[in-house]
Design a protein around this motif. Sequence first.
Motif, PDB file in Angstrom:
ATOM      1  N   ARG A  19       1.569 -59.748  25.102  1.00  0.00           N
ATOM      2  CA  ARG A  19       1.931 -60.934  25.867  1.00  0.00           C
ATOM      3  C   ARG A  19       1.477 -62.217  25.154  1.00  0.00           C
ATOM      4  N   ASP A  20       0.272 -62.122  24.519  1.00  0.00           N
ATOM      5  CA  ASP A  20      -0.273 -63.321  23.878  1.00  0.00           C
ATOM      6  C   ASP A  20       0.051 -63.388  22.381  1.00  0.00           C
ATOM      7  N   SER A  21       0.242 -62.220  21.806  1.00  0.00           N
ATOM      8  CA  SER A  21       0.318 -62.203  20.346  1.00  0.00           C
ATOM      9  C   SER A  21       1.696 -61.825  19.846  1.00  0.00           C
ATOM     10  N   GLU A  22       2.234 -62.726  19.054  1.00  0.00           N
ATOM     11  CA  GLU A  22       3.547 -62.487  18.459  1.00  0.00           C
ATOM     12  C   GLU A  22       3.467 -61.323  17.482  1.00  0.00           C
ATOM     13  N   ILE A  23       2.365 -61.296  16.727  1.00  0.00           N
ATOM     14  CA  ILE A  23       2.190 -60.253  15.707  1.00  0.00           C
ATOM     15  C   ILE A  23       2.081 -58.886  16.389  1.00  0.00           C
ATOM     16  N   ALA A  24       1.240 -58.835  17.432  1.00  0.00           N
ATOM     17  CA  ALA A  24       1.030 -57.570  18.136  1.00  0.00           C
ATOM     18  C   ALA A  24       2.350 -57.054  18.691  1.00  0.00           C
ATOM     19  N   ARG A  25       3.159 -57.992  19.212  1.00  0.00           N
ATOM     20  CA  ARG A  25       4.475 -57.634  19.764  1.00  0.00           C
ATOM     21  C   ARG A  25       5.345 -57.015  18.663  1.00  0.00           C
ATOM     22  N   ALA A  26       5.335 -57.695  17.517  1.00  0.00           N
ATOM     23  CA  ALA A  26       6.164 -57.227  16.397  1.00  0.00           C
ATOM     24  C   ALA A  26       5.691 -55.866  15.905  1.00  0.00           C
ATOM     25  N   LEU A  27       4.362 -55.689  15.854  1.00  0.00           N
ATOM     26  CA  LEU A  27       3.806 -54.418  15.376  1.00  0.00           C
ATOM     27  C   LEU A  27       4.175 -53.284  16.329  1.00  0.00           C
ATOM     28  N   ALA A  28       4.055 -53.570  17.640  1.00  0.00           N
ATOM     29  CA  ALA A  28       4.331 -52.548  18.636  1.00  0.00           C
ATOM     30  C   ALA A  28       5.788 -52.082  18.551  1.00  0.00           C
ATOM     31  N   LYS A  29       6.668 -53.029  18.207  1.00  0.00           N
ATOM     32  CA  LYS A  29       8.104 -52.720  18.142  1.00  0.00           C
ATOM     33  C   LYS A  29       8.454 -51.763  17.009  1.00  0.00           C
ATOM     34  N   THR A  30       7.580 -51.695  16.003  1.00  0.00           N
ATOM     35  CA  THR A  30       7.918 -50.878  14.840  1.00  0.00           C
ATOM     36  C   THR A  30       7.884 -49.382  15.160  1.00  0.00           C
ATOM     37  N   GLY A  31       7.190 -49.040  16.247  1.00  0.00           N
ATOM     38  CA  GLY A  31       7.161 -47.643  16.658  1.00  0.00           C
ATOM     39  C   GLY A  31       6.235 -46.772  15.844  1.00  0.00           C
ATOM     40  N   LEU A  32       5.368 -47.398  15.064  1.00  0.00           N
ATOM     41  CA  LEU A  32       4.408 -46.621  14.280  1.00  0.00           C
ATOM     42  C   LEU A  32       3.156 -46.363  15.109  1.00  0.00           C
ATOM     43  N   GLY A  33       2.243 -45.551  14.563  1.00  0.00           N
ATOM     44  CA  GLY A  33       1.067 -45.142  15.330  1.00  0.00           C
ATOM     45  C   GLY A  33      -0.033 -46.173  15.375  1.00  0.00           C
ATOM     46  N   SER A  34      -0.489 -46.586  14.206  1.00  0.00           N
ATOM     47  CA  SER A  34      -1.584 -47.554  14.197  1.00  0.00           C
ATOM     48  C   SER A  34      -1.363 -48.562  13.060  1.00  0.00           C
ATOM     49  N   PHE A  35      -2.122 -49.622  13.132  1.00  0.00           N
ATOM     50  CA  PHE A  35      -1.927 -50.709  12.186  1.00  0.00           C
ATOM     51  C   PHE A  35      -3.273 -51.229  11.702  1.00  0.00           C
TER      52      PHE A  35
END
Lengths: 126, 732
Positions: free
Chosen positions: B389-405
């Motif tokens: 909700r707050d982080s654009e990066i976190a949103r983008a990372l979550a969308k990639t469908g990978l496990g961890s970052f």
Amino acid sequence: MARILVVDDTSEIRLLLVAVLQRAGHEVIEAADGTSVSSWVDDSHPDLIILDLMMPGMDGWDTLKQLKSNPETSHIPVIISSALSEDEDLEKARRMGAVDYISKPWAAADLIERVRWATIIAKKSA
Amino acid sequence: MINLPNISILQRLAVVAGLFLMWSVAFFVLVENARTYAEILVLIPVIASAALLGVRGGLAGSMVGVLGITIFHLIDADDPFQLLQGWSPVGVGVMVTVAAVVGYGRVLETRRAAASQLLVSAHVRLDRLETESRLLSRLSTELGRTTSLETIGSSVNLALAGIVAFDCMALYLLDAARAMAKICYITDTGRNDPAVNDEFSLEEILRMDPFDCPQPAGELADSVGGRRSQPPLILQWRIDDGAESLALLRLWSVADRSLSWCDKKYIRSVVAQITSALTRVRLQSEIERDSGVSAVVAEFVDVTYKSLDVAAVVGAASRHIGRYLKTENVALAVTDLDGRRVSIGHGDGFGWGGLEIRRNRTVKEALADPLADYQTKVVSTGECEAMGRDSEIARALAKTGLGSFIVLNLQHDGELVAQLWIGLEMGRAVSPDQIEYITRVGHHLVVALTNAEKSERTRELQRQFVGQNEQFAYVQDVLERAEAELQASNQQLTELSESKTEFMAAVAHEMKIPLSVIIGYADLLRFDLEKIDAEQREFAGHIERSARLLLALADEFGDVSKIDSGRFSVVKNPHDISAVLSSVVEDLNISTTTSHGRIKYTVPSAQQMYDGDSVRLAQVFTNLITNALKYSSNDKPVEITLTSAPDRLVITVTDYGLGISRADQDNLFVPFFRSTNPEALRRPGTGLGLVVAKSIIEEHGGKLSVWSDLGSSSIFTIALPLGVPESQTRSA
């Protein structure tokens, strides 16, 4: 009156000297360069020589030197008449035995007066 | 003495039977004939029983013997006193002594047996110690050889099981970095159950009831005694190196035995070995990991530092990180040179297509993202979704469908340099080595990027500089050519000036001869007064005067050429300067037609002696007075003064004529300078007289100056320094 040998390569000057000196009652002999001076001296035994410095061939300095180094001629008084008017030239002429030095252009009266003095001195020392 | 430590009942019965037989023989002998030897005969069974049965046996034997003989005597004789007489004191004493000696021998034997028993137990203890020592030494060897923590457990188990009685052992090892413990060994399980590998913090394990601890409860219970109940914990030993916990050792025993002092002592030795082994292995693994990571980091440094521009660094870094972490999902955003924008660049051929982050963000926006708060952080998809909700990066990372970052925010001097995101497949854990690698690589990446930026800047500056340099070289070329031209023209000017000086000297000399002729003949005419009339005399005078003017000009030429070539000098002689001035004034008053006695000079009453060149000074006076006459009208006087101060003489020449403008005054003493005043230009002049006059005065150490009021008057002032007269010096 004296017999004077005039040595000058410029004929106008020579003629002027002749004119002035003859008017003053002197006998004048002319020479156009330094080389003929000794023969004139030997021939005519002048009482006084009026000598130009700047002449082609043997110049006045050499002529003066020759005259003063020869015992036969060293007693003859020499008056230098030159367009050179530097003090060092004047001094050099005196050192070499010239009795007087008269710069061109000279005034006729001045020349006559100096010639008179030179002959008087020569007579006294002789 | 015969040692019969272990005689069986049967043997003892045989002995008693033998004794009985001997006693029977003794009785027989006594009764029949050998009465006096009774004591001796009695001795035999007494000694035998003492020997066979020890002190007690001996004493008993001797008592039986005495009793038997007494009975024998009682039977044999009616008189009791006779009976007493029958015993000689010596015989009884010998008998008792023998019984005591034999019996004591038996006591000694018993003691020796006890000592032997002690010896046996000492042997047992020694054996244990030997075993302990052997086990410990083997443990030491094994632990010394081991390089992995996992093998420690079986070695410890072997070492402990050889001595200590227990049924189950568990060794929990702690990960130093994360303070997590996991069971590395459990006795008798025989397999590595995944549950056994679960990790717990030390605190968690210690807080847990021992029976709830991860332990092989079921299997253990089954294997020992078939009971379902949990075996009791008999030992819990926290192993530490003095500062931090390393491991936890637990022992269980079904029999609920408490540990002996020896056991505890032995366990202490084992623990000491475990401690040192763990410390060493941990250190070693740290070193190994460090050197492993170091090699990779060195490779990274080699790759990235060679790249000279930012794009190349981004490409090289992305490829290296991707290769090491075995992922293609690497994205790197770099702050631009001005520090305003963060732009994401995938590097050549390497990219993370699924990551949807704006290519161009401002630094402010980038820093506002909550994920930018972390230097290095491993986040899971779940965490990213939570932060989305707050982080654009976190949103983008979550969308990639990978496990961890892995998220890295690289800073230098408090400024954001770059942001790095690495995506890992589902189920892939990040090892400490990888964290170590990525952290260290981050530092080097900052340096490499900074260097690349500097290098780019430098190249840019160089390009600019090269441009400027070319311009500079061009300008320099032009300047050099101009300078060469200037030098050439200067050379020409110098030559020209020199030839001018020579020319003037030559003219001055060459003019003198014809002028001498002209003046001479004009003069001669005046001698022949009787031949020419008054008018002719006047003509001759004109010729002579003009010729003399020309002569004066020639002299000035000569003087100027001497001044130019530096050969100008004066000849000093003491003379009356006042008389020189008077003579000049007189001559000019008479000879010059325009003067008409305009020159006013009051002759000082006394002589004014001056050590100078009288001829040259007269030349100066003539020049100044002639000028004064020339530039003023005929009705104006020309005033001359001569004043003396203790240190100098001052001569002034004043006229009330045209005057000289300020501009002209500045150029008055420049050769060939003529006034800009048209009125003055109408008068003849060469512009050389004042130059010569000034030089003459300066040769005397004096000064020639001018003051003028345009249109009204001019004053020329000669100041000549006076040396202190010699006579005054002497009198002083």
